[in-house]
Design a protein around this motif. Structure first.
Motif, mmCIF file in Angstrom:
data_model
loop_
_atom_site.group_PDB
_atom_site.id
_atom_site.type_symbol
_atom_site.label_atom_id
_atom_site.label_comp_id
_atom_site.label_asym_id
_atom_site.label_seq_id
_atom_site.Cartn_x
_atom_site.Cartn_y
_atom_site.Cartn_z
ATOM 1 N N UNK A 72 0.759 -1.063 0.134
ATOM 2 C CA UNK A 72 -0.032 -0.035 -0.010
ATOM 3 C C UNK A 72 0.875 1.131 0.064
ATOM 4 N N UNK A 73 0.513 2.141 -0.742
ATOM 5 C CA UNK A 73 1.150 3.375 -0.928
ATOM 6 C C UNK A 73 0.133 4.736 -0.469
ATOM 7 N N UNK A 78 -4.087 2.739 4.577
ATOM 8 C CA UNK A 78 -5.351 2.028 5.292
ATOM 9 C C UNK A 78 -5.867 0.961 4.757
ATOM 10 N N UNK A 79 -6.187 0.870 3.402
ATOM 11 C CA UNK A 79 -6.797 -0.176 2.693
ATOM 12 C C UNK A 79 -6.092 -1.444 2.903
ATOM 13 N N UNK A 80 -4.692 -1.464 2.764
ATOM 14 C CA UNK A 80 -3.718 -2.520 3.099
ATOM 15 C C UNK A 80 -3.839 -3.151 4.191
ATOM 16 N N UNK A 100 6.130 -3.931 7.554
ATOM 17 C CA UNK A 100 7.181 -2.802 7.420
ATOM 18 C C UNK A 100 6.849 -1.960 6.826
ATOM 19 N N UNK A 101 7.431 -0.789 7.196
ATOM 20 C CA UNK A 101 6.888 0.659 6.451
ATOM 21 C C UNK A 101 8.448 0.954 6.000
ATOM 22 N N UNK A 102 8.219 2.047 4.742
ATOM 23 C CA UNK A 102 9.059 2.723 4.193
ATOM 24 C C UNK A 102 8.720 3.809 3.521
ATOM 25 N N UNK A 103 9.660 4.605 3.281
ATOM 26 C CA UNK A 103 9.264 5.927 2.654
ATOM 27 C C UNK A 103 9.902 5.590 0.803
ATOM 28 N N UNK A 127 4.879 7.808 2.104
ATOM 29 C CA UNK A 127 4.971 6.462 2.983
ATOM 30 C C UNK A 127 4.240 5.360 2.277
ATOM 31 N N UNK A 128 4.835 4.301 2.827
ATOM 32 C CA UNK A 128 4.167 2.978 2.028
ATOM 33 C C UNK A 128 4.484 1.699 3.190
ATOM 34 N N UNK A 129 3.560 0.744 2.862
ATOM 35 C CA UNK A 129 3.603 -0.260 3.734
ATOM 36 C C UNK A 129 3.633 -1.339 2.983
ATOM 37 N N UNK A 130 4.158 -2.734 3.477
ATOM 38 C CA UNK A 130 4.595 -3.858 3.067
ATOM 39 C C UNK A 130 4.121 -4.861 4.257
ATOM 40 N N UNK A 131 3.100 -5.771 3.569
ATOM 41 C CA UNK A 131 2.414 -6.801 4.712
ATOM 42 C C UNK A 131 2.741 -8.024 4.090
ATOM 43 N N UNK A 132 3.511 -8.707 4.876
ATOM 44 C CA UNK A 132 3.866 -10.243 4.325
ATOM 45 C C UNK A 132 3.144 -11.188 5.250
#
Length: 149
Positions: A72-73, A78-80, A100-103, A127-132
């Motif tokens: 999600x970016x 929030x949707x992710x 994990x979050x990153x920019x 901001x971005x999020x990655x959910x494994x």
């Protein structure tokens, strides 16, 4: 000078804001690293939520993928998160999640109103999020024994 004045001055002299541009800003699509079938890129469009949900469940349960990654970016973060928690709840909370979050640096083209000047590029941060998400091996073997390919 006390600390409250120093903080106020730091906020007033912040130069991290984008400069005003004379022209139209055309936002480029974000660059994506090479993806696999187990990557799901969500948008903030809530109409697609059920299809994201079906795809994540299908990859984990029916196709027996070891993991699914939800990306999600910006406003889609929030949707992710909502999708990851919904998938986890639909699988009886038997999902392992690694977040994990990153920019991310995004690029925009500035098309000037004056045609004699060149198109310029500006950058911005988002901001971005990655959910494994993965199922424990015991659960995966149970599901795969019930639903062989």
């Amino acid at each position: 000078m006390d600390s409250s004045n120093a903080v106020a001055m730091a906020v007033d002299t912040d130069t991290n804001k984008r400069a005003h541009t004379d022209g139209v800003v055309k936002k480029r699509k974000p660059l994506r690293p090479s993806t696999s079938r187990a990557d799901i890129y969500v948008t903030r469009d809530h109409r697609k939520f059920n299809s994201y949900m079906r795809r994540a469940r299908k990859l984990l349960v029916e196709r027996n993928y070891p993991s699914v990654t939800i990306h999600g970016l910006g406003a889609a973060i929030q949707t992710a998160i909502k999708l990851a928690t919904a998938v986890k709840a639909s699988l009886s909370d038997q999902v392992i999640m690694d977040t994990s979050t990153h920019t991310v640096t995004l690029y925009d083209d500035v098309v000037p109103q004056d045609e004699s000047t060149d198109i310029t590029t500006q950058t911005r941060q988002n901001s971005a999020i990655q959910i494994k998400m993965s199922l424990p091996s015991a659960v995966r073997s149970q599901i795969f024994a019930k639903n062989p390919r």
